[in-house]
Design an enzyme around this catalytic site. Structure first.
Site, PDB file in Angstrom:
ATOM      1  N   SER A 100      55.004 -18.868 -34.106  1.00 38.40           N
ATOM      2  CA  SER A 100      56.302 -19.370 -34.542  1.00 38.40           C
ATOM      3  C   SER A 100      56.285 -20.886 -34.775  1.00 38.40           C
ATOM      4  CB  SER A 100      57.357 -18.975 -33.513  1.00 38.40           C
ATOM      5  OG  SER A 100      58.662 -19.230 -33.966  1.00 38.40           O
ATOM      6  N   ASP A 239      60.743 -22.314 -39.885  1.00 38.20           N
ATOM      7  CA  ASP A 239      59.680 -22.585 -38.915  1.00 38.20           C
ATOM      8  C   ASP A 239      58.412 -21.879 -39.376  1.00 38.20           C
ATOM      9  OD1 ASP A 239      60.624 -20.013 -38.394  1.00 38.20           O
ATOM     10  OD2 ASP A 239      60.260 -20.134 -36.246  1.00 38.20           O
ATOM     11  N   ASP A 241      56.779 -19.115 -38.826  1.00 34.35           N
ATOM     12  CA  ASP A 241      56.765 -17.714 -39.254  1.00 34.35           C
ATOM     13  C   ASP A 241      58.046 -17.320 -39.978  1.00 34.35           C
ATOM     14  OD1 ASP A 241      58.366 -17.768 -36.956  1.00 34.35           O
ATOM     15  OD2 ASP A 241      57.753 -15.763 -36.323  1.00 34.35           O
ATOM     16  N   ASP A 243      61.217 -17.072 -39.288  1.00 36.11           N
ATOM     17  CA  ASP A 243      62.321 -16.260 -38.768  1.00 36.11           C
ATOM     18  C   ASP A 243      63.511 -17.146 -38.382  1.00 36.11           C
ATOM     19  OD1 ASP A 243      61.239 -17.387 -36.465  1.00 36.11           O
ATOM     20  OD2 ASP A 243      61.114 -15.500 -35.356  1.00 36.11           O
TER      21      ASP A 243
END
Length: 446
Positions: A100, A239, A241, A243
């Site tokens: 992340s 960010d 990833d 999400d």
């Protein structure tokens, strides 16, 4: 749980999380779903842009195939893309390789079940037992050995899903995107291009080492400057990833997850699309957000920190909007996980429909100053169970009254007690926190 936390198995690559861990996770998951279904397991696998993601992708794939699973490889894709395709493609489970918003030196393995939700804890416990050598699973042989499939059509279907979710044109709108040199780099611009926007992208050249480095939703200043210097209408930062999403208005002001929940909550409620007129923030959302919800006559139900807790509440009660200050927003009528690109599209929907700028839409919310202090303690359970600390927290709350609040909680991963004060001024925050900090002194680690 020994290895899996609230956001998967995460650690420094080849230190806390090794290729052996990844191989064993693949071995158990491939066997478990094959055994349960009575056929070869079908697993969809995605990753972010960190250098170590390729290594973990190979280790997971080897383990899965060795246990008889067929692996459908999405390659670089946002985490919500894996969740979407797990459901859309009717896979037994999905796996995402990402840490992340963490530095590139870290990585993680996230597992989702066939419904796109985070993997059930009883299954994670079985995987942990296998990692620790408490169980064995057989190797596949002959034609029972699994295969790998280059599944780029799955990634294309996810992009098409995002585009199809927008029933509006962005022709003539100037949009800035900060892709954090991560998973959004190959997805976000094509989506906004397809909707006709004039797209100005930064930080979309991943090299394996630059993910989240001075960019993305955790380093928003670069996007703020970009929006102002280019004269853009709005900006969105993701960010690693993708999400999460943090927005920037046309003046360069930060629009965090709290403000996004307000803007979207008011809009959805106006059009009868906010279930029970209720939004689901966490206890860490700004006190000013709760005040604004009251003024807008919206209900809210707070949860413990973590998107997992937000979605559990939403799913239980059928709510359609929830999220975190960090920009992890869930639109329950569309998805079961936070999706940064989807969040930016939903914000654009409001801007286009209301014919107002983002700064105008956010204007009713007066966010309160916050002071968060992390206190390293010898025993966080003992500190939180101390009557003197509880009494101090109560006195701090009474000191602020209806001017603000104090929230004291233990960290989920570190020996820390966090005390957060919110009030109309920084000085009031310091005074309120001081009451709690004094009570925590005997518990401080040396």
């Amino acid at each position: 749980m020994k290895y899996f936390g609230t956001d998967g198995f995460r650690g420094e690559a080849n230190v806390g999380l090794t290729v052996e861990h990844a191989f064993k996770i693949g071995r158990y998951v491939g066997w478990y779903y094959g055994e349960r279904q009575g056929r070869k397991a079908r697993v969809v696998l995605g990753k972010d842009t960190r250098r170590s993601s390729y290594m973990f992708e190979s280790a997971l794939t080897a383990g899965l195939v060795a246990s008889g699973a067929d692996v459908y490889m999405l390659h670089v894709i946002p985490t919500p893309g894996v969740a979407y395709e797990t459901v859309d493609g009717r896979f037994d489970c999905g796996i995402m390789i990402s840490a992340s918003h963490n530095p590139y030196t870290d990585n993680g393995i996230k597992l989702v079940n066939s419904e796109g939700y985070k993997m059930d804890e009883d299954v994670l416990e079985l995987i942990e037992d296998y990692i620790d050598g408490k169980s064995e699973v057989p190797l596949a042989t002959g034609d029972h050995i699994g295969s790998t499939i280059d599944y780029m059509q799955g990634r294309n279907r996810y992009i098409a899903h995002l585009i199809a979710s927008a029933n509006f044109s962005l022709q003539g709108v100037k949009v800035g995107l900060d892709c954090a040199n991560g998973s959004a780099s190959s997805v976000a611009k094509p989506v906004f291009d397809a909707l006709g926007a004039d797209v100005r992208v930064i930080n979309n050249a991943p090299n394996g080492l630059n993910i989240n480095v001075d960019c993305g939703s955790t380093h928003i200043d670069r996007l703020r400057r970009h929006v102002v210097e280019q004269g853009l209408d709005v900006g969105f930062a993701y960010d690693g990833d993708a999400d999460r999403c943090i927005a920037v208005d046309e003046r360069g002001n930060v629009v965090d997850g709290d403000l996004i929940m307000y803007v979207c909550g008011v809009y959805l409620n106006k059009h009868g699309r906010l279930t029970a007129g209720t939004v689901v923030p966490t206890v860490m959302s700004n006190y000013g957000l709760f005040k604004a919800f009251d003024q807008a006559r919206l209900s809210y139900e707070t949860t413990a920190v973590g998107d997992k807790n937000v979605y559990a509440c939403m799913r239980k009660n059928g709510y359609s909007l929830g999220g975190e200050q960090s920009g992890h927003i869930i639109f329950g009528d569309i998805e079961c996980t936070g999706d940064g690109i989807m969040t930016s599209l939903r914000v654009m929907e409001v801007i286009r429909a209301e014919r107002e700028t983002l700064s105008q839409l956010c204007a009713p919310v007066k966010l309160y100053p916050q002071e968060l202090v992390n206190v390293r303690v010898k025993d966080k359970d003992a500190a939180m169970g101390d009557p003197a600390v509880a009494e101090a927290a109560k006195r701090a709350d009474e000191f602020l009254g209806d001017r603000g609040r104090v929230l004291v909680r233990a960290s989920g991963t570190e020996p820390l007690v966090r005390t957060l004060a919110e009030a109309p001024t920084d000085e009031l925050c310091r005074q309120a926190n001081g009451i709690v900090l004094k009570a925590l002194e005997p518990h401080r680690a040396e």
